[in-house]
Design a protein around this motif. Structure first.
Motif, short mmCIF file in Angstrom:
data_model
loop_
_atom_site.label_atom_id
_atom_site.label_comp_id
_atom_site.label_asym_id
_atom_site.label_seq_id
_atom_site.Cartn_x
_atom_site.Cartn_y
_atom_site.Cartn_z
N PHE A 1 -4.27 6.32 3.68
CA PHE A 1 -3.76 5.96 5.00
C PHE A 1 -3.71 7.52 5.63
O PHE A 1 -3.95 8.49 5.17
N GLU B 1 -0.49 1.21 -7.72
CA GLU B 1 0.98 1.34 -7.39
C GLU B 1 1.94 2.01 -8.54
O GLU B 1 2.59 2.93 -8.10
N ARG C 1 -6.40 0.52 -6.17
CA ARG C 1 -5.64 -0.74 -5.48
C ARG C 1 -4.35 -0.51 -5.02
O ARG C 1 -3.92 0.52 -5.13
N ASP C 2 -3.93 -1.57 -4.86
CA ASP C 2 -2.27 -1.67 -4.40
C ASP C 2 -2.22 -0.74 -3.25
O ASP C 2 -1.13 0.03 -3.00
N THR C 3 -3.27 -0.92 -2.29
CA THR C 3 -3.16 0.24 -0.98
C THR C 3 -1.75 -0.05 -0.19
O THR C 3 -1.43 1.09 0.21
N VAL C 4 -1.64 -1.30 -0.02
CA VAL C 4 -0.30 -1.46 0.86
C VAL C 4 0.85 -0.96 0.44
O VAL C 4 1.48 -0.12 1.01
N GLN C 5 1.31 -1.00 -1.16
CA GLN C 5 2.27 -0.57 -1.70
C GLN C 5 2.11 0.99 -1.64
O GLN C 5 3.23 1.78 -1.59
N THR D 1 0.64 3.09 0.44
CA THR D 1 0.75 3.54 1.65
C THR D 1 2.36 3.39 2.02
O THR D 1 2.72 4.55 2.55
N GLU D 2 3.02 2.54 1.68
CA GLU D 2 4.23 2.29 1.99
C GLU D 2 5.20 3.49 1.53
O GLU D 2 6.11 3.75 2.11
#
Length: 191
Positions: free
Chosen positions: A5, A55, A76-80, A82-83
């Motif tokens: 991010f 994550e 992996r788990d890029t959304v988590q 980033t959040e």
């Protein structure tokens, strides 16, 4: 390595981990030696096979107060990630799950994207990329960075004062040295 991010930033000492492609067993050995603020520098030779990071690794790293992860391989788990805002830099993103067989090594020199990273190197990274600075070069790197920042502040001051980037950058001399001829006309005005 690319930041997961745009606001990801790292600055800390490297704890290195060499992992067999498709495997992250040595990540867990790196967790055992890493101290708060350290940056985990993981490689599997740059393979996109078997995500080295995800994550749960980020979540655990936050609990341990680690400074970030730089991965020459997949995450992996890029959304988590980033959040939660844990700084991760990786060469690949993949949904694939890693094995835990080994072999590998921790706190040994590793090569990432053609650069040798040694345990204890200063790792500095942001959205533009990541650098590994040997401890013996840190003072010079800081001096050079401060000089560059001062130079750019002066350029901005001059631009704010109305000068052109052409003049501030000394482009006339560079153009002449390169043999570039400037013609004050549109290309359609030429015979």
């Amino acid at each position: 390595m690319c930041a997961l991010f745009p606001t990801a930033r790292v600055c800390g000492q490297a704890v290195t981990s060499f992992n067999f492609p498709g495997d992250n067993l040595m990540l867990h050995a790196a967790f055992r030696v890493a101290e708060p603020g350290d940056i985990l520098v993981l490689t599997n030779g740059g393979s996109p096979q078997g995500a080295l990071w995800g994550e749960i690794a980020s979540y655990y790293s936050r609990i341990r107060k680690l400074g970030g992860a730089v991965i020459d391989g997949a995450t992996r788990d890029t959304v988590q990630i980033t959040e939660m805002g844990f700084p991760v830099f990786a060469s690949h993103v993949s949904v694939s799950y890693p094995g835990k067989r080994g072999p590998g090594a921790v706190n040994v020199p590793v090569v990432m994207a053609g650069v040798t990273v040694n345990p204890g190197d200063l790792i500095v990274g942001d959205a533009d990329g990541v650098m590994a600075i040997p401890p013996s070069h840190v003072e010079a790197a800081v001096r050079n960075a401060e000089a560059r920042m001062a130079k750019e502040a002066e350029i901005k001051r001059r631009l704010d004062g109305g000068e052109t980037l052409y003049d501030v950058g000394g482009m006339k001399g560079l153009f002449e040295a390169a043999g570039i001829v400037e013609i004050d006309a549109a290309w359609t005005d030429r015979p």
